[in-house]
Enzyme design. Structure first.
Site, PDB file in Angstrom:
ATOM      1  N   THR A 234       6.534   0.532  -2.468  1.00 22.45           N
ATOM      2  CA  THR A 234       6.738   1.864  -3.166  1.00 22.45           C
ATOM      3  C   THR A 234       6.456   1.403  -4.505  1.00 22.45           C
ATOM      4  O   THR A 234       6.878   2.046  -5.423  1.00 22.45           O
ATOM      5  CB  THR A 234       7.945   2.171  -3.042  1.00 22.45           C
ATOM      6  OG1 THR A 234       9.127   1.396  -3.279  1.00 22.45           O
ATOM      7  CG2 THR A 234       8.175   2.729  -1.658  1.00 22.45           C
ATOM      8  N   SER A 235       5.987   0.075  -4.992  1.00 24.67           N
ATOM      9  CA  SER A 235       5.887  -0.319  -6.204  1.00 24.67           C
ATOM     10  C   SER A 235       4.406   0.135  -6.849  1.00 24.67           C
ATOM     11  O   SER A 235       4.170   1.165  -7.396  1.00 24.67           O
ATOM     12  CB  SER A 235       6.199  -1.699  -6.403  1.00 24.67           C
ATOM     13  OG  SER A 235       5.316  -2.570  -5.740  1.00 24.67           O
ATOM     14  N   ARG A 236       3.480  -0.863  -6.590  1.00 23.02           N
ATOM     15  CA  ARG A 236       2.060  -0.499  -7.012  1.00 23.02           C
ATOM     16  C   ARG A 236       1.109  -0.989  -6.344  1.00 23.02           C
ATOM     17  O   ARG A 236       1.522  -2.339  -5.598  1.00 23.02           O
ATOM     18  CB  ARG A 236       1.841  -1.073  -8.463  1.00 23.02           C
ATOM     19  CG  ARG A 236       2.507  -0.172  -9.686  1.00 23.02           C
ATOM     20  CD  ARG A 236       1.704   0.835  -9.928  1.00 23.02           C
ATOM     21  NE  ARG A 236       2.164   1.838 -10.889  1.00 23.02           N
ATOM     22  CZ  ARG A 236       3.084   2.545 -10.948  1.00 23.02           C
ATOM     23  NH1 ARG A 236       3.711   2.826  -9.558  1.00 23.02           N
ATOM     24  NH2 ARG A 236       3.606   3.408 -11.969  1.00 23.02           N
ATOM     25  N   GLU A 265      -5.844   5.486  -6.267  1.00 19.74           N
ATOM     26  CA  GLU A 265      -5.466   6.772  -5.766  1.00 19.74           C
ATOM     27  C   GLU A 265      -6.030   8.014  -6.358  1.00 19.74           C
ATOM     28  O   GLU A 265      -6.564   7.880  -7.521  1.00 19.74           O
ATOM     29  CB  GLU A 265      -3.910   6.810  -6.397  1.00 19.74           C
ATOM     30  CG  GLU A 265      -3.062   5.655  -5.824  1.00 19.74           C
ATOM     31  CD  GLU A 265      -1.367   5.878  -6.272  1.00 19.74           C
ATOM     32  OE1 GLU A 265      -1.036   6.497  -6.884  1.00 19.74           O
ATOM     33  OE2 GLU A 265      -0.982   4.752  -5.839  1.00 19.74           O
ATOM     34  N   HIS A 283       1.961   8.674  -2.729  1.00 17.77           N
ATOM     35  CA  HIS A 283       2.626   8.497  -4.165  1.00 17.77           C
ATOM     36  C   HIS A 283       3.824   9.373  -4.542  1.00 17.77           C
ATOM     37  O   HIS A 283       3.767  10.121  -5.574  1.00 17.77           O
ATOM     38  CB  HIS A 283       1.774   8.076  -5.329  1.00 17.77           C
ATOM     39  CG  HIS A 283       2.244   7.318  -6.448  1.00 17.77           C
ATOM     40  ND1 HIS A 283       1.617   6.292  -7.179  1.00 17.77           N
ATOM     41  CD2 HIS A 283       3.537   7.188  -7.101  1.00 17.77           C
ATOM     42  CE1 HIS A 283       2.049   5.889  -8.139  1.00 17.77           C
ATOM     43  NE2 HIS A 283       3.404   6.325  -7.841  1.00 17.77           N
TER      44      HIS A 283
END
Ligand code: NAD
Length: 333
Positions: A234-236, A265, A283
């Site tokens: 869930t970070s990058r 994205e 995201h």
């Protein structure tokens, strides 16, 4: 001259009018992104050409944009990660960069734990199959009592670790700056990355995207993981190599993966979408009513502080002097 504030995130003020109201009360002219997607470089460049402030989501703020915005004083990130902003170019132009680090921590931590459970118990797959009229059983894996590796024990990583206390997990922690008091609190242990890769049943990534973390989880790392391991990011996106991950899932090196973030994205290509062993969200880590409201308000307040000559609450990089004070911030926060 009217002060122009460009706002790109579509969820800005979506759950409360307050973030817009505080800007309007100052008489600023607010220009919003009218498209249902992040802006391309040339689109953003046109909008900020004569802007004084920019509230930005994940749209790329490149050197070209910064150098073509002579009035720009502040880039206020609506969120935490500033990897989409050319910090060096901003610093050269004396533009202050701010972010909203504390307001979405709990929302992202909730999602990370939700994704662990969703991937391990195959909740989305079971739901989709029922909607197709089936009554099929999906064999899952427990989270309770398992070994969980947390990569990055900053704000979000530690919030995840605290939640996992309720699942009686064994916690293996990894961070360039270990925090012994956190380890004691969550009954976890700081270890090397390799040990986590070899021993963890679940690995949850909470690192910033910086040169040292780009592609940190690639083929070699995925091959070290247990065949039953579940990877959550869930970070990058740039931290986990997507092609290697797709291969690892296809060939069964690991059990499942749940991702909220992607190298590009919106996600392009179908490789990850076509796998049965992925759970994918677009995201949405910070997308709770509560976090969206607080993120908007804080992003707006950071803009107002800079435009009114005060030090904003969350400075990422500031090479300008405010009230006689020289400031510097950490680029990774
Ligand atoms: P943070 O800065 O509080 O924590 C990051 C931690 O990583 C720190 O403890 C730091 O010491 C550690 N770290 C930095 N570089 C490292 C390295 N090279 N090796 C090992 N450890 C390193 O950040 P946070 O607020 O917890 O955010 C974590 C991540 O989540 C960021 O990437 C952020 O962009 C992302 N995020 C995603 C969403 C979403 O919607 N999915 C929302 C908010 C934040």
């Amino acid at each position: 001259m009217t002060i122009k504030v460009v706002v790109t995130p579509r969820s800005f003020a979506a759950t409360s009018p307050l973030p817009l109201k505080v800007l309007e009360e100052r008489g600023y002219s607010i220009v919003r992104n009218q498209l249902e997607r992040p802006l391309e470089v040339d689109e953003l460049l046109e909008l900020v050409r004569d802007a004084d402030a920019l509230i930005v989501g994940i749209d790329k703020v490149t050197r070209k944009i910064i150098e073509n915005a002579p009035r720009l004083q502040v880039i206020s990130k609506y969120g935490v990660g500033v990897d989409n902003i050319d910090l060096e170019a901003a610093a050269e132009k004396g533009i202050i960069v701010t972010n909203t680090p504390d307001v979405n921590t709990e929302a992202v931590a909730d999602l990370a734990v939700g994704l662990m459970l969703a991937a391990a118990r195959r909740i989305p797959q079971a739901d989709a199959s029922m909607r197709q009229g089936q009554w099929k059983k999906f064999m899952g894996m427990s989270l309770f009592g398992k070994t969980v590796g947390i990569l990055g024990t900053g704000r979000i990583g530690r919030a995840v670790a605290r939640r996992l206390l309720g699942f009686s997990t064994k916690l293996l922690l990894y961070d360039v700056c270990p925090d012994p008091s956190l380890a004691a609190e969550v009954r976890g242990e700081y270890v090397g990355l390799e040990q986590i890769l070899r021993e963890a049943d679940y690995i949850s990534v909470h690192l910033p995207l910086v040169p040292e973390t780009r592609n940190l989880i690639g083929e070699a790392e995925l091959r070290l993981m247990k065949p039953n391991a579940v990877l959550i990011n869930t970070s990058r996106g740039g931290i986990v190599e997507e092609k290697a991950l797709a291969r690892a899932l296809r060939e069964g090196w690991i059990r499942a993966a749940a991702l909220d973030v992607y190298a590009e994205e919106p996600l392009r290509g179908r490789e990850l979408l076509d796998l049965e062993t992925t759970v994918l969200t677009p995201h949405i880590g910070a997308y709770t009513e509560e976090a969206v409201m607080r993120m908007g308000l804080e992003a707006a307040e950071n803009v107002i502080s800079v435009l009114e000559g005060r030090r904003p609450k969350n400075v990422v990089s500031c090479y300008r002097t405010h009230e006689g004070e020289a400031n510097g911030g950490s680029a990774s926060r």
